[in-house]
Design an enzyme around this catalytic site. Structure first.
Site, short mmCIF file in Angstrom:
data_model
loop_
_atom_site.label_atom_id
_atom_site.label_comp_id
_atom_site.label_asym_id
_atom_site.label_seq_id
_atom_site.Cartn_x
_atom_site.Cartn_y
_atom_site.Cartn_z
N GLY A 263 0.81 -1.22 0.00
CA GLY A 263 0.00 0.00 0.00
C GLY A 263 0.84 1.27 0.00
O GLY A 263 0.64 2.19 -0.79
N ARG A 264 1.83 1.32 0.90
CA ARG A 264 2.62 2.56 1.03
C ARG A 264 3.65 2.72 -0.08
O ARG A 264 4.39 3.69 -0.09
CB ARG A 264 3.25 2.64 2.42
CG ARG A 264 4.02 1.41 2.86
CD ARG A 264 4.31 1.45 4.36
NE ARG A 264 4.95 0.24 4.86
CZ ARG A 264 4.30 -0.85 5.26
NH1 ARG A 264 3.00 -0.91 5.19
NH2 ARG A 264 4.97 -1.90 5.72
O1 F6P Z 1 -4.26 0.60 8.13
C1 F6P Z 1 -3.10 0.54 7.38
C2 F6P Z 1 -3.34 0.05 5.98
O2 F6P Z 1 -3.42 -1.34 5.99
C3 F6P Z 1 -2.23 0.54 5.08
O3 F6P Z 1 -1.11 -0.22 5.11
C4 F6P Z 1 -2.92 0.60 3.77
O4 F6P Z 1 -2.21 1.39 2.90
C5 F6P Z 1 -4.24 1.19 4.18
O5 F6P Z 1 -4.52 0.56 5.41
C6 F6P Z 1 -5.39 1.09 3.24
O6 F6P Z 1 -5.68 -0.22 2.84
P1 F6P Z 1 -6.51 -0.48 1.52
O7 F6P Z 1 -5.74 0.08 0.39
O8 F6P Z 1 -6.64 -1.96 1.43
O9 F6P Z 1 -7.83 0.20 1.68
#
Ligand code: F6P
Length: 534
Positions: A263-264
């Site tokens: 994600g990051r």
């Molecule tokens: O809560 C942290 C997290 O898991 C991040 O690592 C991630 O980027 C974000 O939540 C959003 O997750 P998603 O893209 O699955 O909605």
């Protein structure tokens, strides 16, 4: 391999620390007129000056020796080669492939054709929206884009769109909503026309509660205004296309990314669609090229001349050998004012771990607390502590030589402050008459100067920090690519939510949490207080 803190390289550094504590930055400069030239690195139009740090040749030699001893070369090979280095989730980590050129195999399958096909789809879609050939209902041009996502599905695109706004000629206005607090959504939607607003829902899992709740509310806002055609104004970016389709997004408006993109680390994928909408796909591809140039530098440069490696090792030096708990990021450029928030997630979600990749406890501290704000505002708030406080806070100062405006005097004042701060932190004023006016000095910092903030140099800058984080994780032996620590609170929130739908007192939690929930329930419908406290 020996444990980290018992390893020969670690013990040698511990020993070396004893000699370094007796020399100051001022003395190190006095003893070496070439120090700036020797301890600065250049890549394209970027300069990293790390000469204002507590190190000499021996320090660098020992730190790079530590990196070698901890297998950094092998781990870099695994990172770029598609190895499943995210071992707890059994995933490859290939954000470098998103901006790469060469075939990259995951389980024997080259991921590049899918990467290129998605970039091609982003190209067609973003140029269609920008030139009006893809229009809203009734043929109007889209005026606004609302991006719904959180964490890694939010911070990178928002930072990039903000930082590169000078390149947004003629694109739609892009807005970001992440917080589940309805106030954020209401404030964003209030001035917008639903008939000309495109909504992009970005979620890798498409299960994140905040994102889905916000997405449902925006979908309702659209359909209240334009009826059943509302779904035609929805776009999704996800690694879970089935869920996006169930949500009502048409298949040709679902952009994929993959489980090997964390994600990051995802703004380089279709998660960056709002960036392409804001600045155009040429700008987005320039950003990828810049990041790729940093990847190549990281991959090819010897550790001693390698920007991400040097930054990471300096972080280890202060964190583990001088007990520095935090690291400040201080961009002297308004366009980069969101960088500290982005780096907080990148670094602290990656390195905030207490166990190694194999599950054993780490020995010594891991991730630092990352914080910061844009200069010169920050000078007028927390810089007092940096200059005269009791804590060691290493800092990165970042500035740009050529601004996007022509107000020379403004830029000169900004840059004068940028140069003054690192010099003042280093030299201090140790001999002032009054103890209140004495500055100890000898406070370390890095300076990063970009010739100009372009999509290319912006890509380089972010990739620099991504690799810095990776190098630190390798030294500490932790998995930088999972985030189990964010799950417990999420699970507990799902358990608490049904308890908020009635007025009965709760007893299922600890006494403090029970008391807080009961207070909330008792007061949520009470009339607003107007009387003064007695
Ligand atoms: O809560 C942290 C997290 O898991 C991040 O690592 C991630 O980027 C974000 O939540 C959003 O997750 P998603 O893209 O699955 O909605």
């Amino acid at each position: 391999m020996t444990t980290l803190t018992e390893s020969p390289a670690w013990l040698a550094l511990k020993n070396h620390r004893q000699t370094m504590v007796h020399s100051s930055l001022a003395q190190l400069f006095e003893g070496d007129p070439q120090r700036f030239q020797r301890l600065s690195l250049r890549l394209d139009g970027m300069l990293l000056d790390y000469s204002k740090n507590w190190l000499n040749d021996d320090t660098l030699h020992l730190l790079t020796g530590l990196a070698r001893e901890r297998g950094l070369g092998t781990q870099m090979h695994a990172l770029f080669g598609g190895g499943r280095i995210n071992n707890t989730e059994n995933r490859a980590v290939l954000h470098t492939a998103l901006r790469g050129e060469r075939a990259t195999l995951v389980d024997g399958v080259d991921v590049m054709p899918e990467v290129r096909a998605t970039l091609e789809r982003m190209q067609l879609f973003s140029s269609g929206i920008r030139d009006g050939s893809i229009s809203a209902q009734g043929g109007s041009r889209y005026s606004d884009v609302v991006h719904i996502g959180i964490g890694g599905s939010h911070l990178g695109p928002m930072l990039a769109t903000h930082a590169l706004s000078p390149y947004a000629d003629g694109g739609p206005r892009v807005h970001f909503v992440s917080n589940i607090d309805m106030a954020a959504l209401q404030r964003t939607l209030a001035p917008l026309n639903p008939a000309t607003t495109l909504v992009i829902v970005v979620s890798k899992t498409f299960t994140t509660s905040e994102t889905l709740a916000n997405a449902r509310s925006v979908r309702e806002w659209l359909s209240n205004a334009i009826g059943k055609d509302a779904v035609l104004q929805l776009v999704a970016v996800t690694a879970n296309p089935q869920r996006a389709a169930e949500f009502g997004v048409s298949e040709d408006r679902i952009f994929p990314f993959w489980d090997w993109v964390g994600g990051r680390y995802s703004l380089w994928s279709a998660v960056g669609l709002p960036i392409a909408l804001a600045i155009g796909m040429d700008g987005f591809r320039d950003m990828l090229r810049g990041a790729h140039a940093m990847d190549r530098h990281f991959h090819d440069a010897p550790f001693e001349k390698n920007m991400p490696v040097v930054l990471a090792l300096l972080g280890i030096w202060y964190n583990n050998f001088f007990d520095a708990a935090s690291h400040a990021v201080l961009p002297y450029d308004e366009s980069l004012s969101l960088l500290p928030a982005f780096l907080q997630q990148l670094d602290m979600e990656s390195c905030g771990k207490s166990v190694r990749a194999d599950g054993s406890a780490v020995d010594g501290e891991t991730g630092m607390i990352i914080w910061g704000a844009a200069g010169t505002d920050a000078q007028h708030s927390f810089f007092q502590l940096l200059h005269q406080g009791t804590r060691l806070v290493p800092a990165d100062f970042i500035a740009v030589c050529q601004p996007h405006h022509t107000a020379e005097q403004h830029h000169a004042i900004l840059m004068a402050n940028f140069f003054a701060q690192t010099a003042a932190l280093m030299n201090g004023a140790p001999l002032a008459d009054s103890p209140h006016d004495r500055f100890p000095g000898n406070r370390p910092s890095n300076s990063l100067l970009l010739e100009r903030l372009t999509p290319y140099s912006f890509g380089q800058l972010l990739a620099l920090y991504e690799h810095k984080v990776f190098v630190q994780s390798v030294i500490w032996g932790i998995n930088a690519f999972d985030q189990p620590g964010v799950e417990l609170g999420k699970r507990l929130a799902s358990r608490i939510l049904p308890d908020l739908h009635n007025n009965a007192p709760v007893s299922g939690y600890d006494a403090s949490t029970n008391g807080l929930i009961d207070f909330y329930k008792a007061h949520r419908e009470a009339p607003a207080r107007t009387e003064r406290p007695q």
